[in-house]
Scaffold this active site. Structure first.
Site, short mmCIF file in Angstrom:
data_model
loop_
_atom_site.label_atom_id
_atom_site.label_comp_id
_atom_site.label_asym_id
_atom_site.label_seq_id
_atom_site.Cartn_x
_atom_site.Cartn_y
_atom_site.Cartn_z
N LYS A 265 -27.78 35.02 -0.03
CA LYS A 265 -26.66 35.66 0.12
C LYS A 265 -26.41 36.16 -1.57
O LYS A 265 -26.65 35.65 -2.32
CB LYS A 265 -25.28 35.13 0.11
CG LYS A 265 -24.18 35.68 0.34
CD LYS A 265 -23.04 34.85 0.72
CE LYS A 265 -22.19 34.53 -0.69
NZ LYS A 265 -20.85 35.17 -0.93
N ASP B 180 -23.03 40.15 0.47
CA ASP B 180 -21.47 39.76 0.70
C ASP B 180 -20.62 40.82 -0.49
O ASP B 180 -20.19 40.21 -1.47
CB ASP B 180 -21.24 38.20 0.33
CG ASP B 180 -19.71 37.69 0.66
OD1 ASP B 180 -19.25 38.48 1.57
OD2 ASP B 180 -19.30 36.71 0.54
N LYS C 62 -17.97 42.77 0.45
CA LYS C 62 -16.61 42.92 0.99
C LYS C 62 -16.01 44.35 0.90
O LYS C 62 -15.21 44.63 -0.13
CB LYS C 62 -15.71 42.05 0.47
CG LYS C 62 -16.04 40.46 0.69
CD LYS C 62 -15.08 39.25 0.14
CE LYS C 62 -15.56 38.00 0.49
NZ LYS C 62 -16.50 37.56 -0.30
N ASP D 200 -12.68 50.68 1.54
CA ASP D 200 -12.20 52.04 0.96
C ASP D 200 -12.06 53.17 2.43
O ASP D 200 -11.81 52.46 3.46
CB ASP D 200 -13.42 52.65 0.28
CG ASP D 200 -13.33 53.59 -0.65
OD1 ASP D 200 -12.17 54.33 -0.71
OD2 ASP D 200 -13.77 53.69 -1.74
N THR E 10 -9.93 33.05 2.37
CA THR E 10 -9.55 31.54 2.26
C THR E 10 -8.70 31.25 0.91
O THR E 10 -8.08 30.39 0.81
CB THR E 10 -10.82 30.53 2.34
OG1 THR E 10 -11.57 30.94 1.29
CG2 THR E 10 -11.24 30.47 3.89
N ARG F 99 -23.41 26.09 -4.48
CA ARG F 99 -23.65 24.90 -5.25
C ARG F 99 -24.41 23.60 -4.76
O ARG F 99 -25.07 23.04 -5.55
CB ARG F 99 -22.66 24.84 -6.22
CG ARG F 99 -22.02 25.93 -7.10
CD ARG F 99 -20.61 26.05 -7.42
NE ARG F 99 -19.74 26.32 -6.34
CZ ARG F 99 -18.42 26.41 -6.34
NH1 ARG F 99 -17.87 26.22 -7.70
NH2 ARG F 99 -17.59 26.97 -5.25
O1 C5P Z 1 -21.08 27.20 -4.07
P1 C5P Z 1 -20.19 27.44 -2.75
O2 C5P Z 1 -21.16 26.56 -1.60
O3 C5P Z 1 -18.89 26.84 -2.84
O4 C5P Z 1 -20.42 28.71 -2.31
C1 C5P Z 1 -19.78 29.40 -1.34
C2 C5P Z 1 -20.15 30.97 -1.17
O5 C5P Z 1 -19.35 31.42 0.05
C3 C5P Z 1 -19.77 31.74 -2.48
O6 C5P Z 1 -20.75 32.66 -2.78
C4 C5P Z 1 -18.49 32.14 -2.02
O7 C5P Z 1 -18.05 33.54 -2.76
C5 C5P Z 1 -18.34 32.39 -0.57
N1 C5P Z 1 -17.14 32.41 -0.05
C6 C5P Z 1 -16.34 31.23 -0.02
N2 C5P Z 1 -15.22 31.27 0.48
C7 C5P Z 1 -15.02 32.50 1.44
C8 C5P Z 1 -15.59 33.58 1.34
C9 C5P Z 1 -16.77 33.45 0.64
O8 C5P Z 1 -16.78 30.31 -0.57
N3 C5P Z 1 -13.85 32.44 2.15
#
Ligand code: C5P
Length: 238
Positions: A39, A66, A68, A71, A130, A221
């Site tokens: 992603k 991603d 988002k 427009d 979220t 992460r």
């Molecule tokens: O590092 P981590 O596992 O928390 O990353 C989650 C990924 O999913 C990030 O790129 C974050 O921007 C994305 N994301 C999220 N919650 C959302 C939408 C996208 O954590 N509601």
């Protein structure tokens, strides 16, 4: 590449590369042949642009952009066309942009994919971030309850011909029972047992999210910050 181990579960895990270019490519390199999807989010894309997509595609990955989008329809139609042209396989937009905006994305993506039958990118709608709660919704003038707002926007996305939805772990079950089976549910906020939550507050394990009905999970992460990202990826479903 044939990363379909663990009964195909590995090909359903999208690795979020929220790091600068060099580190992202190093992690991607260590996941070659193991992971199918990566992603690219706003941070990496705004710095590197299409070139990061080209590099990841050359390495054999499917790319989920991603970004988002939100427009006027004309602009979104063009953006969707551009994303197809640079080779992304899946991208996001805001369902809050409305029916005609989402339909414009569909039209732009389909038109640009005409020369590549069967390869139109998947378009996912984001319902309510979220990071937003009831109070934040109200600040923006939305009086619906959170779940109602998610459901309303999910229906609109289905009506507009979107391929699926981004869903928090807590919404998977509700959305799975609401939207047609062929609609994808893609879920971030995933934490393997024993790993740090970081800034995620409502998390699920990879297995729980899949069992609840997610088609894809997004994991950042827990893989990218691991000493051995490939091993962390392989261990996701242990
Ligand atoms: O590092 P981590 O596992 O928390 O990353 C989650 C990924 O999913 C990030 O790129 C974050 O921007 C994305 N994301 C999220 N919650 C959302 C939408 C996208 O954590 N509601």
């Amino acid at each position: 590449m044939t990363p379909d181990t663990k009964d195909g579960l590995h090909s359903r895990c999208i690795v979020a590369l929220d790091l600068p270019r060099q580190e992202s490519l190093e992690i991607a390199s260590s996941l070659k042949g193991i992971a199918s999807w990566v992603k690219v989010g706003l941070t990496l894309f705004f710095l590197e642009g299409p070139s990061i997509v080209y590099s990841l595609k050359e390495m054999g990955f499917k790319v989920f952009a991603d970004l988002k989008l939100f427009d006027i329809p004309h602009q979104i139609e063009g953006a969707a066309r551009s994303l197809v042209t640079i080779g992304v396989d899946m991208f996001t937009l805001y369902a809050l942009g409305g029916l005609s905006m989402m339909q414009a994305a569909r039209a732009g993506a389909d038109e640009a994919s005409q020369s590549r039958p069967g390869q139109a990118p998947k378009i996912l709608a984001v319902t309510v971030l979220t990071s937003m709660d009831q109070e934040v919704l109200q600040q923006t003038g939305i009086s619906n309850g959170l779940d109602d707002q998610v459901k309303t926007l999910a229906s609109l996305a289905v009506e507009a011909g979107m391929d699926g939805l981004v869903s928090s772990p807590l919404e998977i079950r509700m959305l799975r029972s609401q939207v047609p089976k062929d609609k994808l549910i893609v879920t971030p906020g995933i934490r393997p047992l024993g790993s740090e939550n970081n800034d995620q507050s409502r998390t699920a394990t990879p297995k729980t999210a899949i069992d609840e009905g997610a088609d894809f999970i997004v994991v950042g992460r827990p893989i990218t910050a691991a000493l051995d990202p490939a091993q962390a990826f392989i261990s996701l479903f242990d």
